[in-house]
Design a protein around this motif. Sequence first.
Motif, PDB file in Angstrom:
ATOM      1  N   LEU B 274       0.813  -1.217   0.000  1.00  0.00           N
ATOM      2  CA  LEU B 274       0.000   0.000   0.000  1.00  0.00           C
ATOM      3  C   LEU B 274       0.849   1.271   0.000  1.00  0.00           C
ATOM      4  CD1 LEU B 274      -2.618  -1.161   2.590  1.00  0.00           C
ATOM      5  CD2 LEU B 274      -2.911  -0.996   0.138  1.00  0.00           C
ATOM      6  N   LYS B 275       2.119   1.107   0.342  1.00  0.00           N
ATOM      7  CA  LYS B 275       2.988   2.258   0.487  1.00  0.00           C
ATOM      8  C   LYS B 275       3.106   3.060  -0.804  1.00  0.00           C
ATOM      9  CE  LYS B 275       7.769   2.493   1.979  1.00  0.00           C
ATOM     10  NZ  LYS B 275       8.118   3.814   2.352  1.00  0.00           N
ATOM     11  N   ALA B 276       3.106   2.381  -1.918  1.00  0.00           N
ATOM     12  CA  ALA B 276       3.376   3.093  -3.168  1.00  0.00           C
ATOM     13  C   ALA B 276       2.124   3.634  -3.837  1.00  0.00           C
ATOM     14  CB  ALA B 276       4.101   2.169  -4.128  1.00  0.00           C
ATOM     15  N   TYR B 277       0.941   3.335  -3.267  1.00  0.00           N
ATOM     16  CA  TYR B 277      -0.262   3.807  -3.944  1.00  0.00           C
ATOM     17  C   TYR B 277      -0.510   5.267  -3.692  1.00  0.00           C
ATOM     18  CZ  TYR B 277      -1.376  -0.849  -5.248  1.00  0.00           C
ATOM     19  OH  TYR B 277      -1.323  -2.066  -5.825  1.00  0.00           O
ATOM     20  N   GLU B 278      -0.968   5.942  -4.717  1.00  0.00           N
ATOM     21  CA  GLU B 278      -1.329   7.340  -4.509  1.00  0.00           C
ATOM     22  C   GLU B 278      -2.670   7.635  -5.160  1.00  0.00           C
ATOM     23  OE1 GLU B 278       1.274   9.603  -7.640  1.00  0.00           O
ATOM     24  OE2 GLU B 278       2.566   8.694  -6.136  1.00  0.00           O
ATOM     25  N   PHE B 279      -3.488   8.340  -4.429  1.00  0.00           N
ATOM     26  CA  PHE B 279      -4.720   8.876  -4.999  1.00  0.00           C
ATOM     27  C   PHE B 279      -4.483  10.364  -5.212  1.00  0.00           C
ATOM     28  CE2 PHE B 279      -6.193   5.372  -2.314  1.00  0.00           C
ATOM     29  CZ  PHE B 279      -6.806   4.623  -3.284  1.00  0.00           C
ATOM     30  N   SER B 280      -5.443  10.982  -5.858  1.00  0.00           N
ATOM     31  CA  SER B 280      -5.256  12.421  -6.018  1.00  0.00           C
ATOM     32  C   SER B 280      -5.499  13.152  -4.701  1.00  0.00           C
ATOM     33  CB  SER B 280      -6.187  12.950  -7.100  1.00  0.00           C
ATOM     34  OG  SER B 280      -7.473  12.455  -6.892  1.00  0.00           O
ATOM     35  N   VAL B 281      -6.206  12.524  -3.773  1.00  0.00           N
ATOM     36  CA  VAL B 281      -6.497  13.189  -2.502  1.00  0.00           C
ATOM     37  C   VAL B 281      -5.411  12.908  -1.465  1.00  0.00           C
ATOM     38  CG1 VAL B 281      -8.268  13.630  -0.796  1.00  0.00           C
ATOM     39  CG2 VAL B 281      -8.906  12.751  -3.028  1.00  0.00           C
ATOM     40  N   VAL B 282      -5.046  11.654  -1.332  1.00  0.00           N
ATOM     41  CA  VAL B 282      -3.989  11.315  -0.375  1.00  0.00           C
ATOM     42  C   VAL B 282      -3.024  10.328  -0.998  1.00  0.00           C
ATOM     43  CG1 VAL B 282      -5.200  11.688   1.779  1.00  0.00           C
ATOM     44  CG2 VAL B 282      -5.475   9.539   0.586  1.00  0.00           C
ATOM     45  N   GLU B 283      -1.871  10.232  -0.358  1.00  0.00           N
ATOM     46  CA  GLU B 283      -0.900   9.222  -0.756  1.00  0.00           C
ATOM     47  C   GLU B 283      -0.592   8.371   0.458  1.00  0.00           C
ATOM     48  OE1 GLU B 283       2.486  10.940  -2.582  1.00  0.00           O
ATOM     49  OE2 GLU B 283       1.335  11.706  -4.272  1.00  0.00           O
ATOM     50  N   ARG B 284       0.260   7.413   0.256  1.00  0.00           N
ATOM     51  CA  ARG B 284       0.718   6.576   1.357  1.00  0.00           C
ATOM     52  C   ARG B 284      -0.451   5.927   2.101  1.00  0.00           C
ATOM     53  NH1 ARG B 284       5.888   7.072   3.245  1.00  0.00           N
ATOM     54  NH2 ARG B 284       5.246   5.332   4.529  1.00  0.00           N
ATOM     55  N   LEU B 285      -1.140   5.054   1.392  1.00  0.00           N
ATOM     56  CA  LEU B 285      -2.267   4.351   2.001  1.00  0.00           C
ATOM     57  C   LEU B 285      -1.863   3.545   3.222  1.00  0.00           C
ATOM     58  CD1 LEU B 285      -4.588   2.840  -0.713  1.00  0.00           C
ATOM     59  CD2 LEU B 285      -5.050   4.572   0.968  1.00  0.00           C
ATOM     60  N   ASP B 286      -0.598   3.133   3.278  1.00  0.00           N
ATOM     61  CA  ASP B 286      -0.192   2.271   4.387  1.00  0.00           C
ATOM     62  C   ASP B 286      -0.431   2.937   5.731  1.00  0.00           C
ATOM     63  OD1 ASP B 286       1.764   4.053   3.598  1.00  0.00           O
ATOM     64  OD2 ASP B 286       3.334   2.948   4.624  1.00  0.00           O
ATOM     65  N   LEU B 287      -0.229   4.263   5.789  1.00  0.00           N
ATOM     66  CA  LEU B 287      -0.419   4.953   7.062  1.00  0.00           C
ATOM     67  C   LEU B 287      -1.877   4.869   7.508  1.00  0.00           C
ATOM     68  CD1 LEU B 287       1.817   8.071   6.524  1.00  0.00           C
ATOM     69  CD2 LEU B 287       2.353   5.948   7.676  1.00  0.00           C
ATOM     70  N   PHE B 288      -2.780   4.963   6.544  1.00  0.00           N
ATOM     71  CA  PHE B 288      -4.203   4.862   6.894  1.00  0.00           C
ATOM     72  C   PHE B 288      -4.559   3.421   7.254  1.00  0.00           C
ATOM     73  CE2 PHE B 288      -3.822   8.554   4.212  1.00  0.00           C
ATOM     74  CZ  PHE B 288      -4.480   9.497   4.981  1.00  0.00           C
ATOM     75  N   PHE B 289      -3.945   2.503   6.526  1.00  0.00           N
ATOM     76  CA  PHE B 289      -4.204   1.090   6.802  1.00  0.00           C
ATOM     77  C   PHE B 289      -3.781   0.755   8.235  1.00  0.00           C
ATOM     78  CE2 PHE B 289      -3.553  -3.439   6.742  1.00  0.00           C
ATOM     79  CZ  PHE B 289      -4.520  -3.903   5.880  1.00  0.00           C
ATOM     80  N   ILE B 290      -2.605   1.210   8.620  1.00  0.00           N
ATOM     81  CA  ILE B 290      -2.144   0.925   9.985  1.00  0.00           C
ATOM     82  C   ILE B 290      -3.131   1.520  10.993  1.00  0.00           C
ATOM     83  CG2 ILE B 290      -0.338   1.359  11.680  1.00  0.00           C
ATOM     84  CD1 ILE B 290       1.670   1.311   9.492  1.00  0.00           C
ATOM     85  N   SER B 291      -3.581   2.746  10.718  1.00  0.00           N
ATOM     86  CA  SER B 291      -4.489   3.391  11.662  1.00  0.00           C
ATOM     87  C   SER B 291      -5.751   2.556  11.867  1.00  0.00           C
ATOM     88  CB  SER B 291      -4.861   4.780  11.155  1.00  0.00           C
ATOM     89  OG  SER B 291      -3.719   5.505  10.840  1.00  0.00           O
ATOM     90  N   VAL B 292      -6.281   2.029  10.783  1.00  0.00           N
ATOM     91  CA  VAL B 292      -7.497   1.224  10.909  1.00  0.00           C
ATOM     92  C   VAL B 292      -7.177  -0.122  11.555  1.00  0.00           C
ATOM     93  CG1 VAL B 292      -9.322   0.098   9.632  1.00  0.00           C
ATOM     94  CG2 VAL B 292      -8.568   2.344   8.951  1.00  0.00           C
TER      95      VAL B 292
END
Lengths: 373, 385, 521
Positions: B274-292
């Motif tokens: 997830l680290k390398a994924y980027e959306f136009s709104v946010v990047e670094r999905l891994d940080l959100f994944f860890i939070s959840v």
Amino acid sequence: MKKKGLLLLLCCVMLLTGCWDQRLFKDAKLIMGATFDLTEDGRVKDTVSILIPEAGTDRATEGHAHIETGIGHNLFDARNEIDKQLSYQFDPSKIEVLLIGEELAKKDIYSILDGYYRDPRNNLSAEVAVVEGEASKAFSIKTDQEPRVSEHIVGLLDAVAKTTHSHGDNVQLICAELFEPGIDIALPLLTVDTEANKINYKGLALFHDKKYSGISLDAEQATLLLLMNNKMGKVARITRQVSETGEPGMTRYLSAEVIKQNRDLKIKPSGGTISVDVNLDLYLNVVEYPKGKLTNPKVVAELEKQLSKTLTKEANEIISLLQESHSDVLGIGRRTEAFHYDTWKNMDWDKDFKTIMITPKVNVTIQEHGIVG
Amino acid sequence: MENPKNQGKQKGQPNQNDAAFFNNKISRLQFFFLIVQTQIGVGVISLPYNLQQVAKQDGWISLIGASLIVQLIMFLHWLLMKNTPKQHLFMNLENILGRWIGKASTLLYSLYFIAVGALILILYTRIINLWMLINTPKWVLMAFMVAAGLYLISGTIKVLARAYTLFSGLMIILIVSLVYGIRDAHLIFIFPMGVEGLEPILKGVNEGILSLLGFAFVLIIYPLVEGTNKEKLKTIFYTQWFVLGFYLLVVFSTFTFFGAKEILLVPQPVLYMLKAYEFSVVERLDLFFISVWVVSVTTSFTTYLYMSGKGLKHMFNSKREMPFMIMMAIVAFILALTIGSGEQRIDQYGDVVMKFGYLFSGSLPVILLLVLFVRKKKHTGSGSK
Amino acid sequence: MGYRRRKSRRDKLIEEQPGNEADVKEPSQPSFSQLSQNIEYLTKALKHSNDLKIRILQDGQAALLFFETLSDQEKLQANIFTPIESGNFDSISKLPNGKKTDDLEEALKVLLRGHALYIEEGNKSLVYFTVTTTYNRNVKEPDNEKVVRGSHEGFVENIMININLIRKRLEHRDLTIKYFRVGKKTNTNIAIAYMDGITNPELVKEIKKRIKSVTADTILSPGFMEEFIEDNPMSPFPQTLSTERPDRVIANVMSGKVALLAEGSPTVLILPSTFFMFYQSPDDYNSRWVSGTFIRIIRLMSFLIAIGLPAMYIAIIGFHFEVIPDDLVSPVKSAIEQIAYPPFVEAFIMVIIIELIREAGIRLPQPVGQTIGIVGGLVIGDAVIRAGLISNLMVIVVALTAIASFVVPSHELSTTLRFLTFPLIILASTLGFIGIVFGIMFILIHLVKLESFGNPYFAPVSPLRIKDLKDTFVRLPLFKLTNRPNDANPINEKSMGESREWKRSGKSKKSRQTKGTTQPK
């Protein structure tokens, strides 16, 4: 009572907590792009482009770039060198682009990327490209297309990925292919023209394992290779000569966009080795052909035949270049492993890739011809 | 067994201090989420890595095998619970094994549960320290989790059930981000299938079962669930299929993304992907994944804390629950802090704790079941005389 | 635990009181037959207040007592003297609209209610007449709960008018009103209203019990009652919904809840309440269901923005700026580059400023309040950015948060939301995202644990009641809401039978009809 205790505990924890991991965005010196070269004594020369925001403006601005260079034993050491020259902290977590010099790429690109893979704060979606000659020259270019040179390069790389000239890989995506034995990468190759102040896309640099083979494809070949690899971007444009006669010269050429493509890769194991057929069907929309008459089925059939022949010939050249550079971009090895494991086990892919039979065949169908006939 | 006179007395006794516990009823949907949230926890992030290490690209086959075994064990658990209505695990231990053995094994269970709780704390702080907050001291992160766990427990089991159901909504985020990862999948990375032979797959089953532990929770909450035994059994199977489906998604998306060789380089492949994924709104999905994911970890930890405190409470025949919970929370906290950091140490500790998992989640309940059956047979035999 | 124990002790106290059924054990004093004794007792009890008027009638043989401040002179004339003068009655005590009592304590009470008391020499029975004067404002729309469409009536300070507003809208014999008197000194008249046969009797019993357990001297408004009867006074969340709109009260009473009204306050409490009730507005039901749903979803999103946005911003700027997308990096960086304070301090200052402006604006008369808004919002906002104290991004974030918190149709919850931002800001500035997650987790656990009169506060999301969700996040068409929400455990769940059958069966009938009409021709 118990709840109050819990609340108290929480308050205490909160008061005791400092901000151990706080790193303020305003204090970070953001590295937007980095280039790596090998110096003559075998050390790493790291040139970075740092974002300097415009101060004191009311409107949001793009800022400008500040270039800094450091030389060290490895990536980290070179970074430390740079850090010594910077106010505040070096921060690579928003890096957009990594450029690797030709000499370094020919040695081993993983050795420079390892630092990027290992640190959780690094940005793995940065784009990677190889630069002919010295990579650090790229950052000396002053372009007026974009305020920062790193952004210019990113835009360039994005555009070539869209037009089916490169895979559009980032640091993360090439990693799997660096390690898998039966599949190789091809990174975009850039040239820097310091006199004309320009950075150009030249083609694809073919890699074998972690090394640049030194052989590259030009832009037209790159498009065809990507089509053969089933990796079409947003658009794929083809311009080819279709007749020997005609004045002026431009009437001899046909330009078309690929509407749809269909790739069929067949691996046939036979007697401890394999032979491969790559069939590529292309469905085209003609965007430029001054001679016209494309409503005539005969003309169309003739053109299709001509194009198929030319493209098949080019495909053959590409395959031989791949085999020469030992770069299995099409992932034939990995597919053999997946579907013909017994054959794969007995092959030495490092040697055998050069010897296997790969027969490409391109079949062109003209489907559309724009809004005139 | 030795003194049948005492038996009747024992049977009536434990019911008293647990009357409040049995007053709570939880719906089958809540039952579902209680188990799912307990099982899915700290393991998600490194599951593909663990499977890949032993079973190569066939890890997913091992996972299915592991799930089947767990389903069998859970079926046996169900048999046990069905034959001892209105009794949870700790009551069963005393009733079936006799008072003192029962009490001793209850204590062991408590210790085991809290050891797992400590392990969860350790692994969670390690991941956070590794991926997000590099300098934050471990005890702060642990304190937050322990506090959240205690706060959750301080209500009734009903609150636990409701909260778990609510938190399960967050699973959607996890699932969506994993499905998003499939975009860049190379399907050929899971081929060739089964070429390494059966042995690695069987070894992988071990890893798989470890990631599915936590199902022992059924043994404690089963009597509270509304519905017939058959319906409950169905729910139990649904939970296992759901967990299996989720884990398969995790394994598939990472295996096809990384390929067999790279995955050995990344111990937390899910995050890495997830680290390398980027959306136009946010990047670094891994940080959100860890939070959840932290929420999922909290629920797992809370369950273990709850089970362990419950066991202790039962052992002392006390009416109050909270002091034991707090005690166990402190134990977990201290245990986790003393074991501290270092990959080697954590792995060793993890291995030991997980091995005990087989004993406590698998063997002991089955032994209980056997003893129960033997005694029943005896009883009916003597009755017919 | 401690809470429960205290409660049970209180229960016992209530049960010990013998006069539990009657409001409280009241002192009584039988009246004397002598006029002077009676008057002396009353004036003494009323501490010789100057506004107590004693009119001596019939040459000292009788007296009429009343508070001139409470009684209406015209009513006095119309109710007492006009009938006498007309000659139909020979004595005031014989007037048909007079009520009789022989208890001086009760006489005291009726006097205080604004009645006129008539005492005769040698007669033990005291007669009183209702001549109370009332000053009421109009039943105009409450300022804090305006709607675009629908009823524009609002409650007033008079409980009788309020009950009248309810009864007028709900003409059914099951609508039950029960009176209580609370406040030892203020003696406030409060009432509960509920639908017998829909509302759960257990709930009514529980509410009655809690109301009776209030022993305070002063009960001025439902706000006082709220704190005395709610389940968890420590919680930041309001557990009773207060409204000034009759239509809202009716809607809730019809779904099995209980309304609590009090004399002297236009605010009505709805018991029990759930979290999502605070996000429903009468406007949702007055507009079409699609737009109602849309607005409601926006409103619920505002909850997340209101409590989480500043925390999120701080976590990103201070901890995880990796998540800022590439194209935003440079604009964001240039915006915050020159700010002196760390984001935590920045946010704190800005939130406090906004609270100050808001509070100042409310208390001041309207024209001045507007000036405050302009000075605060525009001048200060612009100046802090130019001074480099606060970045313009932070101003956007905090302003958005404030706006989001005002979207909630309930004032109490809006305050709660703005208060909850603070712990989240603190957590975010110590642990980044992890802090926010734990903060939100604590809030959610709290919401799940919270109960309002024994009913889960966070229903129907937790415990999950899928059926009730159709009037929570969305608002389905009214004819789809066939069951009452389970929030208050109503005993009669069905709220409507089959509606709109004409759509299904009617269509075929219609077509047959048209066929029938066309064929003969």
